[in-house]
Enzyme design. Structure first.
Site, mmCIF file in Angstrom:
data_model
loop_
_atom_site.group_PDB
_atom_site.id
_atom_site.type_symbol
_atom_site.label_atom_id
_atom_site.label_comp_id
_atom_site.label_asym_id
_atom_site.label_seq_id
_atom_site.Cartn_x
_atom_site.Cartn_y
_atom_site.Cartn_z
ATOM 1 N N ASP A 284 -37.214 5.451 -40.068
ATOM 2 C CA ASP A 284 -37.264 3.656 -40.196
ATOM 3 C C ASP A 284 -38.474 3.342 -40.913
ATOM 4 O OD1 ASP A 284 -36.802 1.442 -39.836
ATOM 5 O OD2 ASP A 284 -36.342 1.431 -37.767
ATOM 6 N N ASP A 344 -30.386 -4.876 -40.009
ATOM 7 C CA ASP A 344 -29.794 -4.697 -38.763
ATOM 8 C C ASP A 344 -28.339 -5.186 -38.494
ATOM 9 O OD1 ASP A 344 -31.992 -3.074 -38.452
ATOM 10 O OD2 ASP A 344 -32.365 -3.882 -36.671
HETATM 11 C C1 GLA Z 1 -35.063 -1.228 -36.880
HETATM 12 C C2 GLA Z 1 -33.854 -0.599 -37.186
HETATM 13 C C3 GLA Z 1 -33.047 -0.556 -35.986
HETATM 14 C C4 GLA Z 1 -33.667 -0.046 -34.858
HETATM 15 C C5 GLA Z 1 -34.961 -0.767 -34.740
HETATM 16 C C6 GLA Z 1 -35.894 -0.099 -33.588
HETATM 17 O O1 GLA Z 1 -35.066 -2.657 -36.989
HETATM 18 O O2 GLA Z 1 -33.256 -0.950 -38.290
HETATM 19 O O3 GLA Z 1 -31.894 0.217 -36.253
HETATM 20 O O4 GLA Z 1 -33.812 1.507 -35.268
HETATM 21 O O5 GLA Z 1 -35.805 -0.938 -35.954
HETATM 22 O O6 GLA Z 1 -37.019 -0.458 -33.459
#
Ligand code: GLA
Length: 518
Positions: A284, A344
């Protein structure tokens, strides 16, 4: 004299300036529980620097000031790969700081309630008092000006890892458990995936998202936090159930949740995960945007792609960088198996439909081994109706998205099971051609999507985004076919009367009718 008055005034203001250096704590009640906000401030000549730490990690304070009782903090906030400077203003009141935190505006294209639910909540006034932060598994805030440099490799095309010939299916902890995940819960979810029939329907990966990390030991090996006493034993347990284990990290020094990331530790982390028996990595971007530019992203992801290759254990490689930097063009070159295409997802119709129906342009990047990822499923988390969840699952199946469930499998309702375990819809997603579905017609609030399937079959989904029932039709000419076709309704699980040249159906509001044409 004309000069002396302003000088005197500013001296007076300066003389009143309070030293607020130190650690300040604020508490906020949120739908996700009590949140602690930690402000570490250093004041020098009225200028404030330091950091603001909250649930989603640390943000440097670069240019604050204190004049008399008034304070201003310029916070560098990170939001899905963008760094924005936001201004928080406050006042010193006795032993407290009354602060109104700034929040960046919602990025265009990101759905959400008017006024921006989370944003509105986070910018409510906050009372800060001097204190000590609750001990946590998060390391101290990073001083980005002192970060050792990581050299990026020259761009090359890595050998594909040969995994994910169909979109990966499984479960991930984040949508339900956010950053509160532990060994016990993962084992129980694995048990439930077997018992509920999810494993046998193809949901193989059990993926731990952010929040598992502890600290690095003196050899630089990243340890799990005490909630995960023995990762190797956990992997063995999951493997013993016929499932596979996934893990999460970031190319930056910190993950999105503020935990230890893999910056400068790519090789050692890949080896550690391989030794534990990990089968899947979600990587990520997060704090990496404080270090690199989008233009460096391919090299950054290549660095971990190479580290995984060297670690010698096949791991599905999931790039989570919100669809930035044209990832569809290079994701496969860094040995990526899937890449996020969006911000997200949240468990609302608005978020899900905004993300799902915008996947059209990504279809061309979908192929066996390489998948577009419009984020994980919210099916069963309670924020949408079953009709909306069927639309969610149908869309994700049509666009050949990874099917990574995100609910509490231990208490799955029969309605949720009926959606996630619909093998005919799953078969559309898992079709071996790997074609990404796309929109072929749109009228008002209705859309028709098509996905080419193996053996000249076609999946067709008739969607109604509107608030009232709608009749939706598809003409064979639009599908590029002619003549009589066998039709199967995949949600009703029944054969329909074969049709000569078109098909029409009444589709409920926010609903879908999904067909297979043979
Ligand atoms: C980001 C990602 C999510 C999740 C969070 C975890 O927002 O896009 O899918 O993995 O981090 O902190």
């Amino acid at each position: 004299m004309r000069v002396a008055i302003p000088l005197l005034l500013s001296f007076a203001a300066f003389a009143q300036t309070r030293d607020i250096s130190g650690t300040w704590i604020g508490k906020r009640t949120t739908p996700m529980g009590e949140m602690e906000l930690v402000y570490r401030l250093q004041v020098r000549d009225g200028k404030i620097t330091g950091s603001q730490s909250m649930m989603m990690g640390d943000q440097p304070i670069t240019d604050g000031k204190v004049v008399g009782d008034e304070i201003e903090l310029i916070v560098q906030m990170e939001f899905f790969g963008d760094i924005q400077k936001v201004v928080s203003k406050g006042k010193i009141v006795g032993e407290e700081i009354h602060l109104t935190p700034g929040m960046p505006p919602r990025p265009p294209g990101m759905g959400g309630p008017p006024g921006g639910g989370m944003r509105a909540m986070m910018s409510q006034p906050l009372i800060l008092r001097r204190g000590t932060p609750t001990p946590s598994n998060r390391p101290a805030p990073v001083d980005y000006s002192k970060l050792p440099k990581v050299e990026l490799p020259a761009i090359e095309t890595l050998k594909p890892n040969g995994l994910a010939k169909t979109p990966p299916m499984g479960w991930n902890s984040y949508n339900k458990f956010r950053l509160q995940i532990d060994d016990k819960t993962v084992r129980e979810i694995a048990d439930a995936m077997v018992k509920s029939g999810m494993r046998d329907a193809g949901y193989i990966y059990v993926n731990i998202d952010d929040g598992w990390q502890g600290k690095r030991d003196d050899k630089g090996v990243l340890q799990p936090n005490p909630g995960f006493p023995d990762m190797k034993a956990l992997a063995d347990y999951v493997h013993g159930k016929g499932l596979k284990l996934g893990i999460y990290s970031s190319p930056g020094p910190r993950t999105c949740g503020g935990f230890e990331g893999s910056y400068g530790h790519e090789d050692i982390d890949a080896k550690t995960w391989a030794a534990w028996g990990v089968d899947y990595l979600k990587y990520d971007w997060c704090s990496a945007s404080r270090v690199w530019k989008d233009g460096d992203m391919q090299a950054v992801y290549q660095r971990m792609g190479k580290a995984l290759e060297k670690a010698g254990r096949p791991m599905v490689y999931s790039l989570c960088q919100y669809g930035r930097a044209g990832v569809g063009d290079w994701g496969s070159k860094v040995a990526g198996n899937l890449w996020r295409t969006t911000f997200d997802i949240r468990d609302t119709w608005q978020s899900m439909s905004q993300i799902g129906f915008s996947q059209h342009d990504w279809a061309k990047h979908s192929k066996p081994g390489n998948w577009n990822d419009p984020d994980m499923l919210e099916v069963g988390n309670g924020g949408m109706t079953d009709t909306e969840y069927r639309t969610h699952f149908a869309l994700w199946a049509m666009v050949a998205s990874p099917l990574i469930a995100g609910h509490d499998v231990r208490s799955m309702s029969p309605e949720t099971a009926a959606i996630l375990l619909n093998r005919e819809v799953i078969a559309v997603n898992q079709d071996k051609l790997g074609a990404g579905g796309a929109r072929i017609a749109q009228t008002g609030e209705t859309e028709v999507w098509k996905k080419a399937l193996d053996k000249n079959a076609i999946a067709v989904a008739l969607f109604n985004k509107g608030e009232a029932e709608a009749e939706v039709s598809v003409d064979w000419s639009l599908l590029g076919i002619s003549g009589k076709r066998k039709l199967r309704d995949l949600w009703a699980k029944k054969d329909l009367t074969p049709a000569e040249s078109k098909f029409s159906a009444k589709v409920p509001p926010h609903g879908v009718v999904m067909l297979r044409l043979q």
